[in-house]
Design a protein around this motif. Structure first.
Motif, PDB file in Angstrom:
ATOM      1  N   THR A  70       1.178 -60.105  15.354  1.00 40.66           N
ATOM      2  CA  THR A  70       1.956 -58.900  14.807  1.00 40.66           C
ATOM      3  C   THR A  70       0.831 -58.079  14.176  1.00 40.66           C
ATOM      4  OG1 THR A  70       3.806 -60.286  15.128  1.00 40.66           O
ATOM      5  CG2 THR A  70       3.984 -57.960  13.805  1.00 40.66           C
ATOM      6  N   MET A  71       0.231 -58.606  13.322  1.00 44.15           N
ATOM      7  CA  MET A  71      -0.754 -57.932  12.244  1.00 44.15           C
ATOM      8  C   MET A  71      -1.750 -57.389  13.005  1.00 44.15           C
ATOM      9  SD  MET A  71      -0.335 -60.391   9.180  1.00 44.15           S
ATOM     10  CE  MET A  71      -1.150 -59.337   7.838  1.00 44.15           C
ATOM     11  N   HIS A  72      -2.375 -57.782  14.083  1.00 45.68           N
ATOM     12  CA  HIS A  72      -3.355 -57.315  14.863  1.00 45.68           C
ATOM     13  C   HIS A  72      -2.703 -56.244  15.620  1.00 45.68           C
ATOM     14  CE1 HIS A  72      -7.044 -59.466  14.259  1.00 45.68           C
ATOM     15  NE2 HIS A  72      -6.401 -60.636  14.221  1.00 45.68           N
ATOM     16  N   HIS A  73      -1.745 -56.212  16.212  1.00 44.92           N
ATOM     17  CA  HIS A  73      -0.888 -55.019  16.833  1.00 44.92           C
ATOM     18  C   HIS A  73      -0.957 -53.850  16.252  1.00 44.92           C
ATOM     19  CE1 HIS A  73       1.916 -52.945  19.662  1.00 44.92           C
ATOM     20  NE2 HIS A  73       2.410 -52.650  18.514  1.00 44.92           N
ATOM     21  N   VAL A  74      -0.272 -53.994  14.696  1.00 45.54           N
ATOM     22  CA  VAL A  74      -0.418 -53.065  13.818  1.00 45.54           C
ATOM     23  C   VAL A  74      -1.775 -52.189  13.343  1.00 45.54           C
ATOM     24  CG1 VAL A  74       0.352 -52.176  11.506  1.00 45.54           C
ATOM     25  CG2 VAL A  74       1.704 -53.890  12.679  1.00 45.54           C
ATOM     26  N   ALA A  75      -2.905 -53.013  13.372  1.00 54.60           N
ATOM     27  CA  ALA A  75      -4.081 -52.958  12.999  1.00 54.60           C
ATOM     28  C   ALA A  75      -4.491 -51.868  14.034  1.00 54.60           C
ATOM     29  CB  ALA A  75      -5.032 -54.021  12.939  1.00 54.60           C
ATOM     30  N   GLU A 104       8.757 -48.860  16.208  1.00 50.76           N
ATOM     31  CA  GLU A 104       7.505 -48.146  16.752  1.00 50.76           C
ATOM     32  C   GLU A 104       6.319 -49.011  16.331  1.00 50.76           C
ATOM     33  OE1 GLU A 104       7.806 -43.579  16.709  1.00 50.76           O
ATOM     34  OE2 GLU A 104       9.131 -44.267  15.051  1.00 50.76           O
ATOM     35  N   LEU A 105       6.413 -49.818  15.227  1.00 51.17           N
ATOM     36  CA  LEU A 105       5.293 -50.709  14.856  1.00 51.17           C
ATOM     37  C   LEU A 105       5.210 -51.992  15.309  1.00 51.17           C
ATOM     38  CD1 LEU A 105       5.551 -49.401  10.987  1.00 51.17           C
ATOM     39  CD2 LEU A 105       3.672 -48.394  12.800  1.00 51.17           C
ATOM     40  N   LEU A 106       6.290 -52.392  15.803  1.00 50.06           N
ATOM     41  CA  LEU A 106       6.431 -54.111  16.181  1.00 50.06           C
ATOM     42  C   LEU A 106       5.993 -53.762  17.562  1.00 50.06           C
ATOM     43  CD1 LEU A 106       9.339 -55.400  14.344  1.00 50.06           C
ATOM     44  CD2 LEU A 106       6.867 -56.163  14.191  1.00 50.06           C
ATOM     45  N   PRO A 107       5.288 -55.035  18.037  1.00 47.47           N
ATOM     46  CA  PRO A 107       5.270 -55.141  19.588  1.00 47.47           C
ATOM     47  C   PRO A 107       6.673 -55.373  20.133  1.00 47.47           C
ATOM     48  CG  PRO A 107       3.800 -56.705  18.406  1.00 47.47           C
ATOM     49  CD  PRO A 107       4.820 -56.069  17.451  1.00 47.47           C
ATOM     50  N   GLU A 108       6.373 -54.842  21.539  1.00 51.13           N
ATOM     51  CA  GLU A 108       7.824 -54.860  21.957  1.00 51.13           C
ATOM     52  C   GLU A 108       8.475 -56.417  22.186  1.00 51.13           C
ATOM     53  OE1 GLU A 108       9.991 -53.222  26.224  1.00 51.13           O
ATOM     54  OE2 GLU A 108       7.881 -52.618  25.659  1.00 51.13           O
ATOM     55  N   GLY A 109       9.721 -56.383  21.948  1.00 53.48           N
ATOM     56  CA  GLY A 109      10.379 -57.832  22.207  1.00 53.48           C
ATOM     57  C   GLY A 109      10.214 -58.746  20.973  1.00 53.48           C
ATOM     58  N   THR A 110       9.764 -58.428  19.941  1.00 50.11           N
ATOM     59  CA  THR A 110       9.573 -59.090  18.735  1.00 50.11           C
ATOM     60  C   THR A 110      10.944 -59.611  18.189  1.00 50.11           C
ATOM     61  OG1 THR A 110       7.676 -57.891  17.899  1.00 50.11           O
ATOM     62  CG2 THR A 110       8.571 -59.411  16.382  1.00 50.11           C
ATOM     63  N   VAL A 111      10.998 -61.054  17.824  1.00 49.50           N
ATOM     64  CA  VAL A 111      12.231 -61.372  17.136  1.00 49.50           C
ATOM     65  C   VAL A 111      11.952 -62.515  16.069  1.00 49.50           C
ATOM     66  CG1 VAL A 111      13.568 -61.243  19.455  1.00 49.50           C
ATOM     67  CG2 VAL A 111      12.317 -63.334  18.905  1.00 49.50           C
ATOM     68  N   HIS A 120      16.947 -63.028  15.366  1.00 53.09           N
ATOM     69  CA  HIS A 120      17.270 -61.564  15.398  1.00 53.09           C
ATOM     70  C   HIS A 120      15.979 -60.735  15.493  1.00 53.09           C
ATOM     71  CE1 HIS A 120      21.334 -61.638  14.211  1.00 53.09           C
ATOM     72  NE2 HIS A 120      21.460 -63.042  13.946  1.00 53.09           N
ATOM     73  N   ASP A 121      16.507 -59.386  15.843  1.00 53.05           N
ATOM     74  CA  ASP A 121      15.382 -58.533  16.128  1.00 53.05           C
ATOM     75  C   ASP A 121      15.180 -57.291  15.447  1.00 53.05           C
ATOM     76  OD1 ASP A 121      17.490 -57.244  17.050  1.00 53.05           O
ATOM     77  OD2 ASP A 121      16.818 -56.846  19.119  1.00 53.05           O
ATOM     78  N   HIS A 122      16.003 -57.300  14.144  1.00 52.87           N
ATOM     79  CA  HIS A 122      15.714 -56.277  13.137  1.00 52.87           C
ATOM     80  C   HIS A 122      14.995 -56.400  12.044  1.00 52.87           C
ATOM     81  CE1 HIS A 122      18.993 -53.885  15.230  1.00 52.87           C
ATOM     82  NE2 HIS A 122      19.722 -54.801  15.376  1.00 52.87           N
TER      83      HIS A 122
END
Length: 930
Positions: free
Chosen positions: A486-491, A509-516, A522-524
């Motif tokens: 996740t952190m590499h995705h944001v980087a 908009e910052l998280l990879p799609e489908g992150t739970v 939960h996905d919030h």
């Protein structure tokens, strides 16, 4: 006739007349116009590389004299390495995030800040930092420093912020990143945690109190003698405000303790090695009624002096006999050792203090009170309950915030940390310290000790202006999402648009799609609000800069900063690199001291002893500032004052005037056609070139060893003594009066040209403006700038130790002759030395043999008209330096030659030139004028 037109008089219309404050900016414009740094990069392409990685100064305010010292030292290193044949790209950088900039922007915005978003505030910070980067870059360039000023690295660049976030992700995926509640340095004024490197120590006056804690547990069976006694454990502290947070009393398991009965019947528990001093301090008399080892009381209970709770007796190795009572007040929420030992015994990491340095409202007795007021209030309460044995004042070294200069506190808060134990980071860092060359050598011990004892690295800050900690929290269960993926995705997102996106975009908009959430599904999510420590920012520059530019080598060959960076940039860079790459980011680390005034005092505006770089430049020129840097043994604190600068300005003029004099005498010399072969050079010229080669060797070693003060002394001595006072002084008669194309004159010009060519190259890394100005005036074909040339090649064939020794003996005699001439001048016997005849007698056989060998050259070497060697001299000057040497100075015989000013008894032998001596007649014939 007037013989002036027959002399080879020096050319006087060279532009080298000083006025550095005016000339230097003109040269900077020339360098910029020719894109000198670009030309250097082209010329050095393909060579072995030398990478000096720039530690980023803070983009906040004008440069100070410490900045000038640091940047000039780097410039000298880089230019010298380039002239030794290396490719030396220099990428300057700036530290752009952090508290100092944010506080200045806060001040500028005032009340407007309340209505602004974090993203808007960050833009203001970015603009503020950009302005100061531009200003400082201009000020650094004014010092004559070459580099990629059009493409520096900034910690606020998108690519740099992305790299910073990526390095954090690497720590996370290796398991080294965690969030925990533990005591950290906390500035209540700046409202943020501080790193070790952001803490300065200064003298501070604190209360010093002795407090007794009543023992309320059963006694160990071994101490039945204390049964029925009022037993108290006595602690000492300089932070009364932490007493409300006390949860324990710590003893050393290896120390002996005593129970001392004092007047009134109280029995005080103290370390045996301290009890007598404590009793004296408390003005008490007492008798030891029991002795014991600390483990007898482990996990026994005392009572807090004014709260209805226990204070557990625990054991810890950090308790010493250096000060106090041997019983240490333990508040796990307010001290590192307290925290560590508290965890061991399961104590709560209790912190009753809020972010702003007040007790929380629910704190009994003191709720809402500022800590500044709390010390007195706590002491009053301790007095009220009869627990305070003594209160006084003590002055001691205490931690202060690096920015606001106010005292800081240790305070347990929830922070993000990099573990020093996970992945064996501490031991790995200690191991790689030994792979590094530390200059000076004590740097190794200093940083080793710091790494060996440091706590986990607190990397979170409760501010706005910085790279965000790219962690998310599950809105349902609160679990932290801090995984590498996740952190590499944001980087990756930060690469285009930077870290402002953290504040501008929604979580989705910052998280990879489908992150739970991995815990509850939960996905919030919510975003972490803390930012990264700026030392993490700069500490990952090896990855963000050195590894990201393909013309730099990693690890870097050299880091060069002030000695304070052992706990700052050197420290954070080492941990950041070892923690993610298993290697130190540098091969060598060079440190310099701090700039102090002429009396050795720290500079401060209040003392009025600050020396600003622009003030020095406007008066003396940047060149004198550069010479000041080179002239110092920078490993210690470096002094600067008007007197020191004036002395260096005089030294600079000697070097410059030496060059100017040589230039004025080689104006008609073409090295391609007029040079005399080594074997045909006159002996004096060969001696001068031998001395030059010795200088080349010493200067080359000084550059290699980073001992620039050695090269300064070597060059200055060479110019002022061996050249000006000896060689060039003796040479005047030959270069002025010999026929223009004679071997004698061309030999002298050959030597002078080679000396100046080598000297100009040698001084170029230090006197960059002057060397290039000399270079432009030198005859012959050459590079467009000295900074495109290399160092002189060390010619061992020109070294002649035998000739050096021979001439050293001659100069020793010459020095004694000069003393005799000065005495004769004082006695009004002569004026100019050419008016003298010198007769010498010496009893030493070796000295006499030497003088006989050089009998014909002695008038030239001593710059007199006539000399004589006698068996004895009745009168005259008796040398104290050379046994048996006596020197008689008389008026020279004959008349003065109007052409060379030497006295001769052979004037008038030529009717066309009755006032010319035989030597001048020969020169005139060679010129076709006689």
């Amino acid at each position: 006739m007037d013989y002036k037109d027959t002399l080879n008089l020096p050319k006087t219309d060279f532009p080298m007349r000083g006025n550095l404050p005016k000339r230097e900016p003109e040269m900077l414009q020339q360098w910029e116009k020719m894109d000198l740094n670009g030309e250097i990069r082209k010329a050095t392409a393909g060579r072995p590389r030398f990478t000096l990685h720039d530690g980023p100064p803070y983009a906040n305010g004008h440069t100070h004299i410490g900045h000038a010292l640091n940047k000039i030292l780097k410039d000298i290193v880089l230019k010298s390495r380039r002239m030794q044949g290396f490719d030396v790209p220099y990428v300057p950088g700036w530290d752009c995030h952090g508290l100092p900039i944010e506080l200045m922007v806060d001040k500028k915005l005032g009340k407007k800040k309340r209505d602004m978003t974090k993203a808007e505030i960050r833009r203001e910070c970015r603009n503020y930092a950009t302005e100061w980067v531009d200003t400082q870059a201009s000020e650094f360039k004014r010092l004559g420093i070459f580099g990629e000023w059009d493409d520096p690295y900034l910690t606020m660049h998108d690519s740099y912020e992305a790299a910073t976030a990526r390095e954090l992700a690497r720590f996370a995926e290796r398991g080294g990143l965690y969030k925990g509640k533990k005591p950290v340095h906390w500035c209540s004024s700046c409202v943020t945690a501080l790193a070790e490197a952001e803490v300065e120590y200064a003298d501070h006056v604190s209360p010093s109190i002795f407090v007794k804690f009543p023992y309320v547990d059963t006694l160990p069976v071994e101490l039945n003698a204390l049964e029925g006694k009022s037993l108290y454990f006595v602690i000492w502290t300089t932070t009364p405000w932490t007493i409300p947070a006390n949860l324990g009393i710590c003893l050393n398991p290896e120390l002996d303790y005593v129970a001392v009965e004092v007047a009134g019947g109280d029995v005080l528990v103290l370390a045996e090695g301290l009890y007598q001093g404590v009793l004296k301090e408390l003005e008490l008399e007492g008798q030891v009624i029991a002795s014991f080892k600390a483990p007898l009381f482990e996990n026994k209970r005392c009572r807090h002096p004014f709260y209805e709770r226990d204070s557990l007796v625990i054991l810890g190795d950090h308790v010493t006999l250096e000060a106090g009572t041997g019983c240490v007040h333990t508040a796990p929420g307010h001290g590192h050792d307290d925290y560590v030992v508290g965890l061991k015994y399961g104590l709560d990491i209790y912190n009753p203090v809020d972010d702003y340095g007040r007790y929380r409202k629910d704190v009994e007795l003191f709720g809402g009170m500022k800590l500044a007021e709390a010390n007195d209030a706590v002491c009053d309460k301790l007095t009220e309950v009869g627990a305070l044995l003594k209160v006084s004042k003590v002055e001691h070294s205490y931690p202060h915030c690096w920015r606001c200069k106010k005292p800081v506190i240790f305070r347990a808060t929830a922070q993000w940390f990099i573990s020093m134990e996970k992945n064996d980071l501490r031991q790995q860092a200690l191991k790689h310290i030994n792979d590094v060359q530390w200059i000076p050598g004590w740097g190794r011990e200093r940083i080793y000790g710091m790494i060996e004892k440091r706590p986990d690295w607190c990397i979170s800050r409760q501010r706005t202006w910085g790279v965000p900690i790219t962690v998310f929290y599950c809105a349902e269960c609160g679990e932290a999402l801090a995984d590498g993926k996740t952190m590499h995705h944001v980087a990756d997102l930060f690469e285009d648009g930077g870290s402002d996106q953290w504040y501008e975009k929604e979580v989705s908009e910052l998280l990879p799609e489908g992150t739970v959430c991995p815990s509850c599904g939960h996905d919030h999510f919510t975003k972490e609000s803390d930012i990264l420590d700026v030392w993490f920012d700069s500490g990952v520059s090896h990855a963000a800069v050195v590894e990201n530019r393909d013309y730099l080598d990693s690890p870097a060959d050299l880091y060069l900063e002030g000695s304070d960076q052992h706990r700052g940039w050197f420290h954070s860079s080492l941990l950041a690199a070892v923690g993610t790459r298993g290697v130190a980011p540098y091969k060598a680390v060079l440190t310099h001291g701090f700039v102090v005034d002429g009396n050795g005092r720290k500079m401060s505006k209040s003392q009025g002893n600050v020396v600003a770089p622009d003030a020095v430049i406007n008066k003396f020129g940047a060149e004198v500032l550069r010479l000041w840097v080179a002239a110092q043994d920078y490993q210690d604190d470096i002094r600067i004052s008007q007197e020191i600068l004036q002395r260096l300005s005089d030294a600079y003029r000697r070097i410059r005037n030496t060059a100017r004099y040589i230039l004025s005498n080689i104006y008609d010399f073409d090295p391609a056609t007029d040079s005399v072969a080594d074997g045909d050079l006159l002996e004096l010229d060969r001696w001068a070139l031998s001395r030059l080669e010795s200088l080349v060797g010493r200067v080359e070693k000084a550059y290699n060893d980073y001992e620039f003060h050695m090269l300064y002394h070597a060059v200055h001595n060479f110019c002022s003594v061996e050249l000006s006072s000896i060689y060039l002084d003796i040479l005047k008669d030959r270069v002025y009066t010999a026929a223009p194309n004679s071997v004698a004159r061309r030999s002298a010009q050959t030597a002078m040209y080679r000396i100046l060519d080598a000297l100009t190259r040698l001084i170029a890394p230090v006197l960059s403006f002057t060397a290039d100005e000399i270079w432009a005036q030198m005859p012959g074909e050459r590079e467009a700038s000295v900074h495109l040339a290399g160092f002189p090649r060390f010619e061992t064939s020109l070294l002649d130790s035998g000739l050096d020794d021979l001439y050293q003996q001659l100069w020793t005699v010459r020095s004694e002759v000069s003393k005799a001439l000065e005495l004769a001048r004082d006695a009004k016997l002569i004026g100019n030395s050419l008016e003298a005849k010198v007769t010498v007698a010496v009893s030493d056989d070796a000295c006499r043999t030497l003088l006989e060998k050089y009998a014909e050259q002695l008038p030239t070497l001593w710059i007199v008209s006539q000399t004589d060697l006698a068996e004895s001299v009745a009168d005259g000057y008796a040398s104290e330096k050379i046994d048996g040497l006596k020197i008689l100075v008389e008026k020279a015989a004959g008349d003065k030659c109007e052409r060379c000013w030497n006295y001769s008894t052979q004037l008038g032998e030529d009717s066309d030139h009755p006032q010319a001596c035989p030597k001048c007649l020969a020169a005139l014939k060679e010129r076709g004028q006689a």
